[in-house]
Design an enzyme around this catalytic site. Sequence first.
Site, PDB file in Angstrom:
ATOM      1  N   ASP A 113     -28.846  35.293   4.506  1.00 26.84           N
ATOM      2  CA  ASP A 113     -28.286  33.958   4.720  1.00 26.84           C
ATOM      3  C   ASP A 113     -28.194  33.353   3.312  1.00 26.84           C
ATOM      4  OD1 ASP A 113     -27.706  31.957   7.125  1.00 26.84           O
ATOM      5  OD2 ASP A 113     -28.721  30.767   5.620  1.00 26.84           O
ATOM      6  N   LYS A 140     -34.738  33.198  13.144  1.00 28.20           N
ATOM      7  CA  LYS A 140     -34.343  32.841  11.778  1.00 28.20           C
ATOM      8  C   LYS A 140     -35.595  32.732  10.934  1.00 28.20           C
ATOM      9  CE  LYS A 140     -30.590  31.822   9.438  1.00 28.20           C
ATOM     10  NZ  LYS A 140     -29.182  32.176   9.699  1.00 28.20           N
TER      11      LYS A 140
END
Length: 443
Positions: free
Chosen positions: A165, A125
């Site tokens: 995201d 991430k």
Amino acid sequence: MSYTAKVLERAIKNNPNEPEFHQAVTEILTTLAPYADSRPQYEKAGILERLVEPERVIMFRVPWVDDNGMTRVNKGYRVQFSSVIGPYKGGLRFHPSVSLSIIKFLGFEQIFKNSLTGQPIGGGKGGSDFDPKGKSDREVMAFCQSFMTELCRHIGADTDVPAGDIGVGAREIGFLYGQYRRLANTVGGVLTGKGLSYGGSLVRTEATGYGLVYLMDEMLRRHNKTFEGKTVVISGSGNVAIYAAQKAGELGAKVVALSDSGGYIYDAEGIDLDAVKEIKEVNRARIGQYTNYRPNAVYTKGSGIWNIKCDIALPCATQNELSESDAEALVKNGCIAVGEGANMPSTLEATEVFLRNKVLFAPGKAANAGGVATSALEMSQNSMRMAWPFEEVDRKLKEIMVNIYNNIDEAAKEAGQEDNFVVGANIAGFKKVAEAMLAQGVV
Ligand code: NDP
Ligand code: 2IT
């Protein structure tokens, strides 16, 4: 002290000031305890100690120039958590709240989520504390180009494949991809969520929201219930929320509320999604403007969306947006099912309330896995230099979500905890990762 308790204590002590990371590790290790503590091979091989330590953490300066000619600096992150089952895979988040703790919690969750998809993708991430809100397209481009100038050394189609995201959608992915292509002199599957004209996959835009509803639909059916005629409350009004609302509507449900960080709208007749798409996707404006399109709808400032009476709740905004008292309000109002479109939207206490009250509860790492699963389908199409039709990708997505349901259901039953899909998802996700780690030795 048990193996899982020891690892948890050490992870908290060794990573101070990372509350979200502590929360994610606590959730995984406490539910895995009976499973992992009864298998001494895991402790001998240090499986959990290795899992809570990212393979690599990259932090960097992102300088860029704003429209007034002023130089601005943001923090950039990429946490490459685990590549044991495939290239690091996970989104980039651009939001002022982004910290190392938040990126680590998301990267850690991503390992298990990606394992659950059944596809060969590891966990990672990244992101920045940059806030795209209120910035011009040129400012967003300048930021994305600077961010990618550093990130490009660390990623690659077989190494690490970022995607979107919060705050990173089609526009940002386009700018990031353009800069990558220029610097690396390479095209292909280094990012997912790309535009359809340059290698993106059909259904990726819709995938997380659709996948969430496919998984919830399967869960409801197995319990002799359906979406038909149900009242649904969805938080957020971004990518995940919009397409969850669309699919829930297609299955006969009535979505009555959506929100953003400023407040929430309630439309008793059912939300008009075309209006929401125009407000959010075209105008990049606030959800409060919905009342200009539908005068009978009500806009309320602040949180409080979970006090609206509903049958099904789908938190699709951000972490810890649903507290213990929110969960109690939902239960009191007769909510039968909760599906997490966001990552870790329910606090640990809220999750307990749902489980104790036998609410059908699908944790994010299972429920929102459709996004990353479709990203992996985009990677496959890029490798083959092919583009599958919408129906084919959608069918594959549905199959993946039904498989995830079957796997988490079976793992929960094997653990003697039928219908506890938190336990089911954590064990099913962990098992494959642990097996791969054992097979590959101490690395
Ligand atoms: P978007 O940026 O498209 O939308 C985010 C939405 O959540 C907006 O309505 C935003 O409101 C709201 N929100 C964000 N931060 C906060 C906050 N701190 N407090 C209150 N509301 C907030 O993001 P996505 O829809 O892509 O992501 C939503 C969630 O889903 C995230 O948890 C993400 O990690 C998760 N997720 C996303 C996937 C994807 O494919 N996109 C895949 C799997 C999970 P505002 O505009 O006011 O900030
Ligand atoms: O949280 C997530 O799974 C995502 N933001 C999607 C990641 C991806 O690589 O598609």
